[in-house]
Structure formats: structure tokens, C-alpha cells
Design a protein around this motif. Structure first.
Motif, short mmCIF file in Angstrom:
data_model
loop_
_atom_site.label_atom_id
_atom_site.label_comp_id
_atom_site.label_asym_id
_atom_site.label_seq_id
_atom_site.Cartn_x
_atom_site.Cartn_y
_atom_site.Cartn_z
N THR A 1 57.79 -7.32 5.19
CA THR A 1 56.87 -8.99 5.09
C THR A 1 56.36 -8.71 6.82
OG1 THR A 1 58.53 -10.17 4.48
CG2 THR A 1 56.44 -11.31 5.71
N TYR A 2 55.26 -9.27 6.59
CA TYR A 2 53.57 -8.44 7.80
C TYR A 2 52.94 -9.82 7.80
CZ TYR A 2 55.12 -3.39 6.60
OH TYR A 2 55.94 -2.58 6.67
N GLU A 3 52.96 -10.17 9.49
CA GLU A 3 51.45 -10.68 9.72
C GLU A 3 50.84 -10.16 9.14
OE1 GLU A 3 48.72 -11.40 12.58
OE2 GLU A 3 49.74 -9.88 12.71
N LEU A 4 48.97 -10.77 8.99
CA LEU A 4 47.84 -10.62 8.91
C LEU A 4 47.66 -9.07 9.68
CD1 LEU A 4 45.41 -10.46 6.60
CD2 LEU A 4 44.68 -11.85 7.75
N SER A 5 47.56 -9.30 11.26
CA SER A 5 47.03 -8.67 11.48
C SER A 5 47.63 -7.54 12.03
CB SER A 5 46.92 -8.75 13.41
OG SER A 5 47.81 -9.17 13.85
N GLU A 6 48.90 -7.33 11.52
CA GLU A 6 49.93 -6.15 11.51
C GLU A 6 49.88 -5.17 10.07
OE1 GLU A 6 53.77 -6.91 13.42
OE2 GLU A 6 53.27 -8.24 11.29
N LEU A 7 49.43 -6.28 9.26
CA LEU A 7 49.69 -5.51 8.10
C LEU A 7 47.64 -4.58 7.84
CD1 LEU A 7 49.99 -5.07 4.91
CD2 LEU A 7 48.59 -6.49 4.56
N LEU A 8 47.08 -5.05 8.42
CA LEU A 8 46.20 -4.39 8.30
C LEU A 8 45.44 -3.45 9.02
CD1 LEU A 8 43.03 -7.54 9.16
CD2 LEU A 8 43.55 -6.50 6.70
N VAL A 9 45.70 -3.50 10.83
CA VAL A 9 45.87 -2.44 11.25
C VAL A 9 47.67 -0.37 11.31
CG1 VAL A 9 46.09 -1.36 13.50
CG2 VAL A 9 44.93 -3.79 13.64
N ASP A 10 48.27 -2.00 10.64
CA ASP A 10 49.05 -0.23 10.53
C ASP A 10 49.82 0.10 9.64
OD1 ASP A 10 50.21 -1.18 13.82
OD2 ASP A 10 51.59 -2.68 13.20
N VAL A 11 49.36 -0.84 8.87
CA VAL A 11 49.73 -0.48 7.24
C VAL A 11 48.39 0.18 6.55
CG1 VAL A 11 51.08 -0.80 4.65
CG2 VAL A 11 52.06 -2.10 7.07
N LEU A 12 47.27 -0.90 6.39
CA LEU A 12 45.93 -0.49 5.79
C LEU A 12 45.11 -0.01 6.36
CD1 LEU A 12 45.21 -3.40 4.38
CD2 LEU A 12 47.18 -2.31 2.92
N LYS A 13 45.85 0.27 7.56
CA LYS A 13 44.87 1.75 8.58
C LYS A 13 43.26 1.06 8.93
CE LYS A 13 48.99 3.82 9.40
NZ LYS A 13 49.33 3.72 10.66
N VAL A 14 42.78 -0.37 9.20
CA VAL A 14 41.84 -0.07 9.17
C VAL A 14 41.75 -1.62 10.50
CG1 VAL A 14 42.36 -2.46 7.25
CG2 VAL A 14 39.83 -1.28 7.66
N GLU A 15 40.58 -1.22 11.08
CA GLU A 15 40.43 -2.06 12.45
C GLU A 15 38.72 -2.68 11.75
OE1 GLU A 15 40.56 -0.20 15.84
OE2 GLU A 15 42.66 0.38 15.56
N ASP A 16 37.53 -1.89 11.71
CA ASP A 16 36.49 -2.80 10.92
C ASP A 16 36.90 -2.75 9.10
OD1 ASP A 16 33.80 -3.16 10.23
OD2 ASP A 16 33.48 -1.44 11.06
N VAL A 17 36.74 -4.19 9.14
CA VAL A 17 36.69 -5.06 7.70
C VAL A 17 35.66 -5.18 7.85
CG1 VAL A 17 39.16 -5.35 8.60
CG2 VAL A 17 36.80 -7.20 8.71
#
Length: 244
Positions: A110-126
Motif C-alpha cells: 500500500t502506497y501513498e501517491l507520491s511514493e507510488l509514482l517516484v519509488d514504484v513507477l519511477k516517474v517524476e515528470d508526469v
């Protein structure tokens, strides 16, 4: 990636735009988002006010509902913090070792949104576009329980058109704290006054955060003062595009 959305009570009942923006953003990034309809409250309110016995069925339901999914996202540092740091404790206190093990396993996905984006999906520029002057309030649970650090700021810095300004004394609590604001209204109001002063000092048009609860508190105060400053969930900014 197939991602399950845990919308949270507050988003579901009062701020659905945050949950909808989370779905819009993740689908734009090419992921499938599903909404398990059996989901309810995570039990944080019960746990924080001492009603662990009453929270136990909610912990059990969360584990049962989200166990089939490899990745779960919540647009809330507060609820994610409860799931990751309280669910196992509640189960153990009730003597249910099987539930405790299940809670720990599901919480780890279970991830908070910014964790999911940066740590799991490896994206910063969305691919977001948001032409406003924005300041960011790091909510207590995301800052101290989840330790999301600068992940939200890294995402905001990559949003086109956005002028990100630092919030003075950013790490200070806004005074909401769930039932704290009800039980300690005078203290909560004083803390809110400090937070609003710092927000206004930035000259920002928008104050953002990863929790609708804190934004509700800050936004309510800013609205009553007729400041013209609005509060917008991080997900809504990241989901915004030039075409929209």
C-alpha cells in the motif's frame, strides 16, 4: 501495471476530485486502475481515539478486500500511515496472529501517491501543466510516519507552468489532527492561524498537500478570511494538463 485504488472516507464523501484525479493521472501514465467496491474506512479514526476493538472489523475488511492486488494506492498520507503502522498492531492486540500477518503483507503493498509514482513507477515528470504559484504543506503523517521526504516536491518541480514557493515553517502541524481539532479547538485554531500566516507570506495562489483532511482545515480557514488562496490536492495538480 494493475493498481487498486483505496479512495478513503474523506475523499469518497467530501473530496471525490482527489480520488478521481488519482485515477486520471495513473491511467494517463498507462496503468489500469481498479476500484474494489467492498472497501470501507481504514479504521484510523477509531484507532486514534482508542477504539481498537471497533477498528478490528475494518482492518479485517481492508486486508480481505485488497489482498488480491499487487499494488494499492491511496491519495492520503494519513490513511496510508494508519494501514502501514497501525493495522498489524490492532490485529496483534486482538490476538489474531493470522490477521496480523495478512495486515503486514498487504500494508507492504500500500502506497501513498507520491511514493507510488517516484519509488514504484519511477516517474517524476508526469506530463502535468498547472500555471499557478503553489506552496506545499507536508502533512504530519506523510512527513513523520511515511517519511515521504521530498518526493511530492520533486513531482511538483516537474510540473510545467508551476511556480513552486517554499512554505515557511513547513514542518509545523496545521492543527487538524482528526479529532484533535474537535477536542482541543482553541489550540487547533492557534496552530491553524500560524499555518495560514505562513501560507499567505508565500504569496501563493494555491496551497497543496497529500491529505484532504489537512487541506479541508487550511482551506476552511483561508476561505473564512476571504484570502483568495485555494487548497488543491497534489493529485489534482499532477492530473492537470494544458489541454484540460
Amino acid at each position: 501495471m494493475r493498481i487498486a485504488l483505496f479512495a478513503t472516507c474523506l475523499a469518497d464523501t467530501m473530496f471525490p476530485a482527489a480520488a478521481k484525479a488519482t485515477v486520471l493521472l495513473l491511467e494517463r501514465l498507462g496503468h489500469e486502475v481498479v476500484f474494489p467496491e467492498a472497501q470501507t474506512c481504514c479504521g484510523q479514526m477509531h484507532i486514534n481515539t482508542g477504539y481498537q476493538k471497533e477498528a478490528l472489523p475494518l482492518v479485517r475488511r481492508y486486508v480481505r478486500t485488497f489482498e488480491p492486488y499487487d499494488v494499492i494506492v491511496a491519495p492520503s498520507g494519513s490513511c496510508t500511515g494508519s494501514i502501514r503502522h497501525q493495522h498489524k498492531t490492532v490485529a496483534n492486540a486482538a490476538g489474531d496472529k493470522g490477521l496480523a500477518a495478512g495486515a503486514e503483507e498487504v500494508a507492504g503493498r500500500t502506497y501513498e501517491l507520491s511514493e507510488l509514482l517516484v519509488d514504484v513507477l519511477k516517474v517524476e515528470d508526469v506530463g502535468a501543466y498547472y500555471p499557478h504559484r503553489v506552496t506545499y504543506h507536508p502533512t504530519c503523517h506523510s512527513l513523520r510516519m511515511l517519511r515521504v521526504g521530498d518526493r511530492p516536491l520533486r513531482l511538483l518541480r516537474r510540473v510545467r507552468g508551476l511556480d513552486l514557493v517554499e512554505l515557511p515553517a513547513a514542518e509545523q502541524c496545521c492543527g487538524f489532527g482528526g479529532t484533535f481539532a474537535v477536542k482541543n479547538a482553541d489550540t487547533s485554531t492557534a496552530m491553524l492561524a500560524d499555518k495560514m500566516r505562513h501560507v499567505l507570506d508565500t504569496g501563493a495562489d494555491v496551497c497543496t498537500a497529500g491529505d484532504t483532511s489537512c487541506l479541508m482545515h487550511i482551506g476552511g480557514g483561508l476561505s473564512r478570511l476571504r484570502t483568495g488562496v485555494t487548497t488543491v490536492h497534489l493529485a489534482e495538480i499532477l492530473a492537470s494538463t494544458e489541454k484540460a
